[in-house]
Design an enzyme around this catalytic site. Sequence first.
Site, PDB file in Angstrom:
ATOM      1  N   GLU A  41     -25.895  34.543  42.218  1.00 19.58           N
ATOM      2  CA  GLU A  41     -24.736  35.068  42.881  1.00 19.58           C
ATOM      3  C   GLU A  41     -23.578  34.477  42.077  1.00 19.58           C
ATOM      4  O   GLU A  41     -23.422  33.213  41.805  1.00 19.58           O
ATOM      5  CB  GLU A  41     -24.670  34.788  44.305  1.00 19.58           C
ATOM      6  CG  GLU A  41     -25.522  35.744  45.068  1.00 19.58           C
ATOM      7  CD  GLU A  41     -26.919  35.214  45.041  1.00 19.58           C
ATOM      8  OE1 GLU A  41     -27.655  36.171  45.053  1.00 19.58           O
ATOM      9  OE2 GLU A  41     -27.228  34.101  44.868  1.00 19.58           O
ATOM     10  N   ARG A  45     -13.231  36.271  40.865  1.00 18.93           N
ATOM     11  CA  ARG A  45     -11.816  36.367  41.498  1.00 18.93           C
ATOM     12  C   ARG A  45     -10.889  36.771  40.410  1.00 18.93           C
ATOM     13  O   ARG A  45      -9.696  36.887  40.730  1.00 18.93           O
ATOM     14  CB  ARG A  45     -11.374  35.321  42.467  1.00 18.93           C
ATOM     15  CG  ARG A  45     -11.472  33.942  41.545  1.00 18.93           C
ATOM     16  CD  ARG A  45     -10.814  33.033  42.240  1.00 18.93           C
ATOM     17  NE  ARG A  45      -9.644  33.012  42.244  1.00 18.93           N
ATOM     18  CZ  ARG A  45      -8.698  32.310  43.206  1.00 18.93           C
ATOM     19  NH1 ARG A  45      -8.916  31.473  44.099  1.00 18.93           N
ATOM     20  NH2 ARG A  45      -7.330  32.566  43.261  1.00 18.93           N
ATOM     21  N   GLU A 106       6.789  30.792  43.265  1.00 20.78           N
ATOM     22  CA  GLU A 106       6.238  29.471  43.987  1.00 20.78           C
ATOM     23  C   GLU A 106       7.151  28.107  44.336  1.00 20.78           C
ATOM     24  O   GLU A 106       7.209  27.493  44.952  1.00 20.78           O
ATOM     25  CB  GLU A 106       4.712  28.886  43.504  1.00 20.78           C
ATOM     26  CG  GLU A 106       3.684  30.040  43.752  1.00 20.78           C
ATOM     27  CD  GLU A 106       2.300  29.704  43.206  1.00 20.78           C
ATOM     28  OE1 GLU A 106       2.183  28.380  42.942  1.00 20.78           O
ATOM     29  OE2 GLU A 106       1.505  30.358  43.573  1.00 20.78           O
ATOM     30  N   PRO A 124     -18.238  26.720  36.815  1.00 26.15           N
ATOM     31  CA  PRO A 124     -18.860  27.989  35.983  1.00 26.15           C
ATOM     32  C   PRO A 124     -20.396  27.910  36.652  1.00 26.15           C
ATOM     33  O   PRO A 124     -21.032  29.024  36.099  1.00 26.15           O
ATOM     34  CB  PRO A 124     -18.934  27.311  34.692  1.00 26.15           C
ATOM     35  CG  PRO A 124     -18.593  25.782  34.872  1.00 26.15           C
ATOM     36  CD  PRO A 124     -17.883  25.532  35.810  1.00 26.15           C
ATOM     37  N   GLY A 125     -20.840  27.052  37.400  1.00 28.98           N
ATOM     38  CA  GLY A 125     -22.333  27.397  38.021  1.00 28.98           C
ATOM     39  C   GLY A 125     -22.019  28.339  38.782  1.00 28.98           C
ATOM     40  O   GLY A 125     -23.285  28.873  39.274  1.00 28.98           O
ATOM     41  N   GLU A 129     -14.345  32.655  37.187  1.00 30.43           N
ATOM     42  CA  GLU A 129     -12.898  32.274  36.932  1.00 30.43           C
ATOM     43  C   GLU A 129     -12.472  31.453  35.671  1.00 30.43           C
ATOM     44  O   GLU A 129     -13.260  30.332  35.655  1.00 30.43           O
ATOM     45  CB  GLU A 129     -12.308  31.998  38.133  1.00 30.43           C
ATOM     46  CG  GLU A 129     -10.627  31.632  38.043  1.00 30.43           C
ATOM     47  CD  GLU A 129     -10.128  30.953  39.322  1.00 30.43           C
ATOM     48  OE1 GLU A 129      -9.077  31.201  39.354  1.00 30.43           O
ATOM     49  OE2 GLU A 129     -10.554  30.337  39.884  1.00 30.43           O
ATOM     50  N   GLU A 152       2.034  38.173  51.240  1.00 29.97           N
ATOM     51  CA  GLU A 152       0.734  37.548  50.943  1.00 29.97           C
ATOM     52  C   GLU A 152       0.334  36.409  51.837  1.00 29.97           C
ATOM     53  O   GLU A 152      -0.604  35.685  51.844  1.00 29.97           O
ATOM     54  CB  GLU A 152       0.570  37.072  49.610  1.00 29.97           C
ATOM     55  CG  GLU A 152       0.488  38.432  48.645  1.00 29.97           C
ATOM     56  CD  GLU A 152       0.860  37.904  47.012  1.00 29.97           C
ATOM     57  OE1 GLU A 152       0.259  36.673  46.999  1.00 29.97           O
ATOM     58  OE2 GLU A 152       0.840  38.609  46.230  1.00 29.97           O
TER      59      GLU A 152
END
Length: 199
Positions: A41, A45, A106, A124-125, A129, A152
């Site tokens: 999996e 995002r 921001e 990265p595991g 992103e 938001e």
Amino acid sequence: MARMVELILREIPFKGYFQVSRYHLRHTQFKGGMGPRISREVFERGHAVCVVPYDPIRDEIALIEQFRPGAYAAGDPDPWLIEVVAGIIDANETLEDVARRESLEETGLTISALDYLGKHYMTPGGSSESIAMYAGCADFTRLGGLHGMADEGEDIRVFAVPAREAIAMVHDNRIRNAMTALALLLFESRRQVLRRDWQ
């Protein structure tokens, strides 16, 4: 031997604000040949940009503080994290567009120049992103206050610290966001050059 990935199937078991994809694949192995079929999996995002806002006259960095649900879910007793500016890349935006937009949203700062620090994967595991990192030149004369996009739910406090203090905050673990820590360390390696060039 050439490195290869054989994608057998990609599924999307969840799609909401973020997406989770399930990849069924095989890949070449260091010992030679193709490995066994694996299923993983991956949290997807989108890709992001972060900026280290820097005032070369004051030799200060602007940092932000905000609540982070991931830190809360991990059981952190203080899930308000100190970070640099960052945001997801929207469709048809350049990396530089995102850097300038997010800095304004921001911190209220207008970025006059950008210096590319690199592109990195944070986890990265399990996540696709990547984050493009920049230093951004800005004037901190009117820096302060609360920022973020109200629609938001963002509630962001901005503040300035001397550049050396920001680096010290990485080393003593006051900064616990990996993206921020890496961006600040990369910035520090360029700080003297940028301070000279941006004054």
